[in-house]
Design a protein around this motif. Sequence first.
Motif, short mmCIF file in Angstrom:
data_model
loop_
_atom_site.label_atom_id
_atom_site.label_comp_id
_atom_site.label_asym_id
_atom_site.label_seq_id
_atom_site.Cartn_x
_atom_site.Cartn_y
_atom_site.Cartn_z
N LEU A 251 38.24 71.75 -0.85
CA LEU A 251 37.50 70.84 0.04
C LEU A 251 38.42 70.23 1.09
CD1 LEU A 251 34.54 69.90 0.18
CD2 LEU A 251 35.20 67.86 -1.06
N ALA A 252 39.67 69.94 0.68
CA ALA A 252 40.61 69.31 1.61
C ALA A 252 40.87 70.21 2.81
CB ALA A 252 41.91 68.98 0.90
N ALA A 253 40.92 71.53 2.57
CA ALA A 253 41.15 72.47 3.67
C ALA A 253 39.99 72.40 4.66
CB ALA A 253 41.32 73.89 3.14
N GLY A 254 38.76 72.31 4.14
CA GLY A 254 37.60 72.19 5.00
C GLY A 254 37.64 70.91 5.81
N GLN A 255 38.07 69.84 5.16
CA GLN A 255 38.16 68.55 5.86
C GLN A 255 39.18 68.60 6.99
OE1 GLN A 255 39.03 66.17 2.44
NE2 GLN A 255 36.87 65.69 2.00
N ARG A 256 40.33 69.20 6.70
CA ARG A 256 41.36 69.30 7.73
C ARG A 256 40.86 70.10 8.92
NH1 ARG A 256 44.92 70.46 3.50
NH2 ARG A 256 44.88 72.68 3.98
N LEU A 257 40.17 71.18 8.61
CA LEU A 257 39.67 72.06 9.67
C LEU A 257 38.67 71.31 10.56
CD1 LEU A 257 36.96 74.22 10.16
CD2 LEU A 257 39.19 74.63 11.21
N LEU A 258 37.70 70.65 9.92
CA LEU A 258 36.67 69.96 10.70
C LEU A 258 37.26 68.82 11.52
CD1 LEU A 258 33.76 69.91 8.13
CD2 LEU A 258 33.84 71.19 10.28
N ALA A 259 38.22 68.11 10.93
CA ALA A 259 38.85 67.02 11.68
C ALA A 259 39.57 67.57 12.90
CB ALA A 259 39.82 66.25 10.78
N ALA A 260 40.23 68.72 12.73
CA ALA A 260 40.95 69.32 13.86
C ALA A 260 39.96 69.78 14.93
CB ALA A 260 41.81 70.49 13.40
N VAL A 261 38.90 70.43 14.51
CA VAL A 261 37.93 70.94 15.49
C VAL A 261 37.27 69.79 16.24
CG1 VAL A 261 35.70 72.11 15.72
CG2 VAL A 261 37.49 73.11 14.31
N ALA A 262 36.88 68.74 15.49
CA ALA A 262 36.25 67.59 16.15
C ALA A 262 37.25 66.93 17.10
CB ALA A 262 35.75 66.60 15.11
N GLY A 263 38.50 66.80 16.67
CA GLY A 263 39.53 66.21 17.52
C GLY A 263 39.73 67.02 18.80
N LEU A 264 39.67 68.34 18.68
CA LEU A 264 39.85 69.21 19.85
C LEU A 264 38.68 69.08 20.81
CD1 LEU A 264 41.23 72.49 18.22
CD2 LEU A 264 42.43 71.07 19.88
N THR A 265 37.47 69.04 20.27
CA THR A 265 36.32 68.99 21.19
C THR A 265 36.17 67.61 21.81
OG1 THR A 265 34.84 68.54 19.35
CG2 THR A 265 34.96 70.81 20.07
N LEU A 266 36.55 66.56 21.05
CA LEU A 266 36.40 65.20 21.59
C LEU A 266 37.63 64.75 22.37
CD1 LEU A 266 34.75 63.48 18.48
CD2 LEU A 266 33.63 64.30 20.57
N HIS A 267 38.73 65.50 22.26
CA HIS A 267 39.99 65.14 22.94
C HIS A 267 40.48 63.77 22.53
CE1 HIS A 267 40.05 68.66 25.48
NE2 HIS A 267 38.77 68.50 25.66
N ARG A 268 40.30 63.45 21.27
CA ARG A 268 40.86 62.18 20.78
C ARG A 268 40.98 62.25 19.26
NH1 ARG A 268 36.88 59.48 18.18
NH2 ARG A 268 34.73 59.60 18.95
N ASP A 269 41.72 61.27 18.71
CA ASP A 269 41.81 61.19 17.26
C ASP A 269 40.52 60.60 16.70
OD1 ASP A 269 44.28 62.28 16.90
OD2 ASP A 269 45.35 60.38 17.15
N LEU A 270 40.25 60.92 15.45
CA LEU A 270 39.05 60.37 14.81
C LEU A 270 39.38 59.01 14.19
CD1 LEU A 270 37.67 63.54 12.97
CD2 LEU A 270 37.55 62.90 15.39
N SER A 271 38.36 58.14 14.15
CA SER A 271 38.55 56.85 13.49
C SER A 271 38.39 57.06 11.97
CB SER A 271 37.49 55.86 13.98
OG SER A 271 36.22 56.29 13.54
N ALA A 272 38.78 56.03 11.22
CA ALA A 272 38.64 56.12 9.76
C ALA A 272 37.17 56.29 9.38
CB ALA A 272 39.22 54.86 9.12
N ALA A 273 36.29 55.58 10.09
CA ALA A 273 34.85 55.67 9.77
C ALA A 273 34.35 57.09 10.06
CB ALA A 273 34.07 54.66 10.60
N GLU A 274 34.87 57.69 11.12
CA GLU A 274 34.46 59.07 11.44
C GLU A 274 34.95 60.05 10.37
OE1 GLU A 274 33.88 59.30 16.24
OE2 GLU A 274 35.94 59.25 15.48
N HIS A 275 36.17 59.83 9.90
CA HIS A 275 36.65 60.69 8.81
C HIS A 275 35.72 60.57 7.61
CE1 HIS A 275 40.38 62.60 10.05
NE2 HIS A 275 40.72 61.50 10.69
N GLY A 276 35.27 59.34 7.33
CA GLY A 276 34.36 59.11 6.21
C GLY A 276 33.05 59.86 6.40
N ALA A 277 32.52 59.78 7.62
CA ALA A 277 31.25 60.45 7.92
C ALA A 277 31.41 61.97 7.77
CB ALA A 277 30.79 60.09 9.33
#
Length: 398
Positions: A103-129
């Motif tokens: 599951l952690a690998a999936g989380q890392r991947l999605l966080a990276a993809v979201a970060g790339l499309t949004l051009h910013r780091d994710l907030s803690a609340a976004e990581h939770g979501a």
Amino acid sequence: MGVPVGVDAFTGGVFCFDPWALYQAAELTNPNVVLAGVIGQGKSALAKSLAARSIAAGRSVYVPGDPKGEWAPLARAVGGTVVQLSPGHPARLNPLDVTGTDLAAGQRLLAAVAGLTLHRDLSAAEHGALDAALTAATGRGVPTIGRVVDALSTPGAHTARADGVRVEDRTADGRDLAHGLRRLVRGDLADLFDGPSTQQLDPAAPMVVIDLSALGSDEDALALAMTCSSAWLESALATSTSKRWVIYDEAWRVLRQLALVRRMQAQFKLSRAHGVANLIVLHRLSDLDAIGARGSEARALAEGLLADCSTRVVYRQEADQLTATATALGLTCPERDLLPVLPRGTGLWKMPHRTHVVHHLLHPAEMDVIDTDAAMRDEPGEFSVPDGSSSGGGPRAA
Ligand SMILES: Nc1ncnc2c1ncn2[C@@H]1O[C@H](COP(=O)(O)OP(=O)(O)O)[C@@H](O)[C@H]1O
Ligand SMILES: [Mg+2]
């Protein structure tokens, strides 16, 4: 020790290289390699030769993203697999394939993809979501990005409550993420990474190349595709410890993306346990500076990535790069003075305890599968790139 590369210019002897053996012998602090040089000097030719010769020695090779489509002939010649990803083409890879077991690998991947499309780091609340959405999507079998987007848009009330978050807040936390990830569901990258994989990865394949040349020169799309395809390849690494190269040719095109560099560095750390040696190809070491200002977290990550490559191979550099290269690699004055005059195919190999000047010898039999770049060489702009654009700035033509 290792596969023959070419001739050592000082001794006239054969220069061989095997990052695994050298690492084991404590001659290297890690097996990773960075290769830098101006366009047309033979970086790809060297990478392909190392790949082909390593395969002959029983290693395997992954190329998670081939932006110019120049690796396929070699993969076919060695009996490897080529996955061509192109909008409208049937091939699709699910980067979340591995999530069922990790599951952690999936989380890392999605966080990276979201970060790339949004051009910013994710907030803690976004990581939770994101974590909650991935867990929800995983509850129904192998998750897909589309299902994660659905789960972000309609988060489960039960999970939100368990996490101590109101469901309205969770919906709000997931809004940007869903928007960003939708690029892979309905945008320009639709169908490439959303849905079950059409390819099975054969862990025994000597070589796997993911051809991204159809994506053109959009560096964002390339970085996203590279992130997703490398995640898909990771699922094979998770169950293997056989020695393999992971080669990022043209890495300079994607390395100004913070989320990708962060992910790459995490992969570098993990990969040692899996017997992986990474090779990243740049034009100049300052390509890594483009990621952020001196002193920033981004720059520290880039510097870390360089430190994680204890073999540095430098091909010809432009005059404005000499000081920076010499400083970064701790070159002596004679070594520095060599950089602007190195002929094609010749590089300075800098390892922690020794330095070699090596002329890479291409075997005539290799030429057919390695010199596939002929059409590219005539591309307008290929040689007219003003190499003085040392750091920062927008995308460069190449
Ligand atoms: N060691 C070598 N000996 C002879 N020709 C080479 C050598 N290395 C590269 N070449 C030729 O130089 C050209 C450019 O090489 P390439 O690897 O595409 O450069 P780069 O990746 O640095 O832009 C190709 O035609 C290739 O066949
Ligand atoms: Mg090249």
